[in-house]
Design a protein around this motif. Structure first.
Motif, PDB file in Angstrom:
ATOM      1  N   LEU A 133      -2.804   0.958  11.160  1.00  0.00           N
ATOM      2  CA  LEU A 133      -1.892   1.776  12.120  1.00  0.00           C
ATOM      3  C   LEU A 133      -2.582   2.024  13.388  1.00  0.00           C
ATOM      4  O   LEU A 133      -1.946   1.879  14.478  1.00  0.00           O
ATOM      5  CB  LEU A 133      -1.009   2.994  11.270  1.00  0.00           C
ATOM      6  N   SER A 134      -3.714   2.359  13.235  1.00  0.00           N
ATOM      7  CA  SER A 134      -4.447   2.830  14.368  1.00  0.00           C
ATOM      8  C   SER A 134      -4.797   1.349  15.193  1.00  0.00           C
ATOM      9  O   SER A 134      -4.660   1.565  16.449  1.00  0.00           O
ATOM     10  CB  SER A 134      -5.803   3.631  14.010  1.00  0.00           C
ATOM     11  N   ASN A 135      -5.152   0.375  14.595  1.00  0.00           N
ATOM     12  CA  ASN A 135      -5.317  -0.764  15.292  1.00  0.00           C
ATOM     13  C   ASN A 135      -4.166  -1.419  16.074  1.00  0.00           C
ATOM     14  O   ASN A 135      -4.269  -1.858  17.067  1.00  0.00           O
ATOM     15  CB  ASN A 135      -6.080  -1.818  14.375  1.00  0.00           C
ATOM     16  N   TYR A 136      -2.925  -1.087  15.327  1.00  0.00           N
ATOM     17  CA  TYR A 136      -1.706  -1.678  15.947  1.00  0.00           C
ATOM     18  C   TYR A 136      -1.332  -0.785  17.159  1.00  0.00           C
ATOM     19  O   TYR A 136      -0.877  -1.135  18.082  1.00  0.00           O
ATOM     20  CB  TYR A 136      -0.680  -1.189  15.047  1.00  0.00           C
ATOM     21  N   LYS A 137      -1.595   0.484  16.933  1.00  0.00           N
ATOM     22  CA  LYS A 137      -1.278   1.453  18.338  1.00  0.00           C
ATOM     23  C   LYS A 137      -2.499   1.042  19.431  1.00  0.00           C
ATOM     24  O   LYS A 137      -1.987   1.049  20.490  1.00  0.00           O
ATOM     25  CB  LYS A 137      -1.672   3.020  17.880  1.00  0.00           C
ATOM     26  N   LEU A 149       0.705  -1.222   0.013  1.00  0.00           N
ATOM     27  CA  LEU A 149      -0.097   0.086   0.065  1.00  0.00           C
ATOM     28  C   LEU A 149       0.844   1.161   0.047  1.00  0.00           C
ATOM     29  O   LEU A 149       0.494   2.308  -0.643  1.00  0.00           O
ATOM     30  CB  LEU A 149      -0.881  -0.071   1.319  1.00  0.00           C
ATOM     31  N   THR A 150       1.974   1.230   0.647  1.00  0.00           N
ATOM     32  CA  THR A 150       2.849   2.376   0.877  1.00  0.00           C
ATOM     33  C   THR A 150       3.658   2.478  -0.622  1.00  0.00           C
ATOM     34  O   THR A 150       3.579   3.594  -1.135  1.00  0.00           O
ATOM     35  CB  THR A 150       4.004   2.036   1.867  1.00  0.00           C
ATOM     36  N   ILE A 151       4.125   1.603  -1.264  1.00  0.00           N
ATOM     37  CA  ILE A 151       4.756   1.490  -2.509  1.00  0.00           C
ATOM     38  C   ILE A 151       3.912   2.079  -3.644  1.00  0.00           C
ATOM     39  O   ILE A 151       4.427   2.420  -4.732  1.00  0.00           O
ATOM     40  CB  ILE A 151       5.635   0.308  -2.831  1.00  0.00           C
ATOM     41  N   ILE A 194       5.037   7.917  12.263  1.00  0.00           N
ATOM     42  CA  ILE A 194       5.518   8.766  11.382  1.00  0.00           C
ATOM     43  C   ILE A 194       4.820   8.255   9.832  1.00  0.00           C
ATOM     44  O   ILE A 194       4.509   9.053   9.273  1.00  0.00           O
ATOM     45  CB  ILE A 194       7.186   8.553  11.330  1.00  0.00           C
ATOM     46  N   ILE A 195       4.870   6.857  10.068  1.00  0.00           N
ATOM     47  CA  ILE A 195       4.006   6.410   8.664  1.00  0.00           C
ATOM     48  C   ILE A 195       2.651   7.043   8.734  1.00  0.00           C
ATOM     49  O   ILE A 195       2.277   7.288   7.366  1.00  0.00           O
ATOM     50  CB  ILE A 195       3.862   4.943   8.799  1.00  0.00           C
ATOM     51  N   LEU A 196       2.021   6.977   9.905  1.00  0.00           N
ATOM     52  CA  LEU A 196       0.709   7.647   9.944  1.00  0.00           C
ATOM     53  C   LEU A 196       0.543   9.057   9.464  1.00  0.00           C
ATOM     54  O   LEU A 196      -0.193   9.514   8.706  1.00  0.00           O
ATOM     55  CB  LEU A 196      -0.033   7.276  11.377  1.00  0.00           C
ATOM     56  N   ILE A 197       1.488   9.857  10.113  1.00  0.00           N
ATOM     57  CA  ILE A 197       1.488  11.416   9.721  1.00  0.00           C
ATOM     58  C   ILE A 197       1.709  11.608   8.396  1.00  0.00           C
ATOM     59  O   ILE A 197       1.310  12.323   7.623  1.00  0.00           O
ATOM     60  CB  ILE A 197       2.715  11.928  10.589  1.00  0.00           C
ATOM     61  N   VAL A 203      10.890   6.327  -0.154  1.00  0.00           N
ATOM     62  CA  VAL A 203      11.757   6.593   0.955  1.00  0.00           C
ATOM     63  C   VAL A 203      11.194   6.189   2.322  1.00  0.00           C
ATOM     64  O   VAL A 203      11.798   5.520   3.205  1.00  0.00           O
ATOM     65  CB  VAL A 203      12.146   8.543   1.153  1.00  0.00           C
ATOM     66  N   ILE A 204       9.790   6.525   2.333  1.00  0.00           N
ATOM     67  CA  ILE A 204       9.138   6.019   3.664  1.00  0.00           C
ATOM     68  C   ILE A 204       9.076   4.370   3.524  1.00  0.00           C
ATOM     69  O   ILE A 204       9.236   3.756   4.497  1.00  0.00           O
ATOM     70  CB  ILE A 204       7.558   6.420   3.505  1.00  0.00           C
ATOM     71  N   PHE A 205       9.014   3.621   2.332  1.00  0.00           N
ATOM     72  CA  PHE A 205       9.098   2.430   2.334  1.00  0.00           C
ATOM     73  C   PHE A 205      10.222   1.819   2.676  1.00  0.00           C
ATOM     74  O   PHE A 205      10.368   0.767   3.326  1.00  0.00           O
ATOM     75  CB  PHE A 205       8.653   1.957   0.751  1.00  0.00           C
TER      76      PHE A 205
END
Length: 227
Positions: A220-224, A95-97, A154-157, A139-141
């Motif tokens: 990301l929210s569920n992980y948090k 999803l990021t890439i 950071i990924i969420l932001i 870069v994020i990936f």
């Protein structure tokens, strides 16, 4: 649009295919997912080839047939247990890439501007900064999933910022199209998205990019919350 060089359509067509394949990978190589997307692309290609979307003075706008079904589909995924399970199973790395496809999309928009098919404000020379999402995605990936040096916060932001950039260009694109509620670019409206293959941008590429962000938010929210 008759004078548009074929390479622009080819580049965009390949970009759409690449977007589809990356999402297909994110969905665990799900053949039903791939089939649904391909059928949707084919149906919209046939409709657009008839000139259906070039009629812009109808109420409601015919353009809704492009954007409403995928938006309702995304909403349905988040509202149903099976849909949420599907979203939670999407691969966050893919999803990021996927957002790297925003680079060729922005280049295509610039090419379309040079041939007077979209206004300047829809390019990186105007109000569109979405190319930054594509540039920063690898870069994020790399630092998040290869080096593992970025926190999920950071990924969420990053996803929030990139979603903001997406909303910005989508809003400007809609308000620049030759619809009754047009607000911008009266000298050169956004007409490209009324023609094949560029109708694939609002009916497929943008929805998949949007879904990628929303799925990332949920994961990301569920992980948090579990941490």
């Amino acid at each position: 649009m008759e004078n548009l060089p074929s390479y622009i359509s080819i580049v965009f067509g390949l970009t759409t295919i690449l977007t589809t394949l990356i999402f297909y990978k994110a969905a665990g190589n799900s053949k039903p997912v791939l089939l649904v997307i391909l059928i949707w692309l084919a149906v919209q290609a046939l409709i657009a080839s008839s000139g259906f979307y070039t009629v812009t003075d109808t109420t409601p706008p015919r353009f809704l047939l492009l954007v409403l079904p995928p938006l309702l589909g995304i909403a349905g995924l988040f509202m149903s247990p099976k849909g949420r399970k599907f979203i939670d199973g999407l691969d966050l790395k893919s999803l990021t890439i996927l957002h790297t496809i925003r680079i060729p999309v922005e280049l295509v928009l610039f090419f379309l501007f040079t041939y007077k098919a979209v206004p300047e404000l829809m390019t990186f020379e105007g109000r569109n900064f979405d190319i930054l999402s594509g540039i920063t995605a690898p870069v994020i990936f790399y630092f998040a999933f290869i080096r593992k040096q970025l926190s999920r916060k950071i990924i969420l932001i990053w996803n929030v910022i990139c979603l903001g950039l997406l909303i910005n260009i989508v809003s400007n694109a809609i308000l620049s199209a030759p619809f009754p509620f047009q607000q911008f670019a009266f000298d050169q409206p956004n007409i490209a998205v009324l023609y094949f293959p560029f109708i694939w941008l609002p009916c497929c590429v943008v929805p998949l990019v949007l879904l990628s962000h929303l799925a990332a938010f949920r994961q990301l929210s569920n992980y948090k919350n579990k941490a």
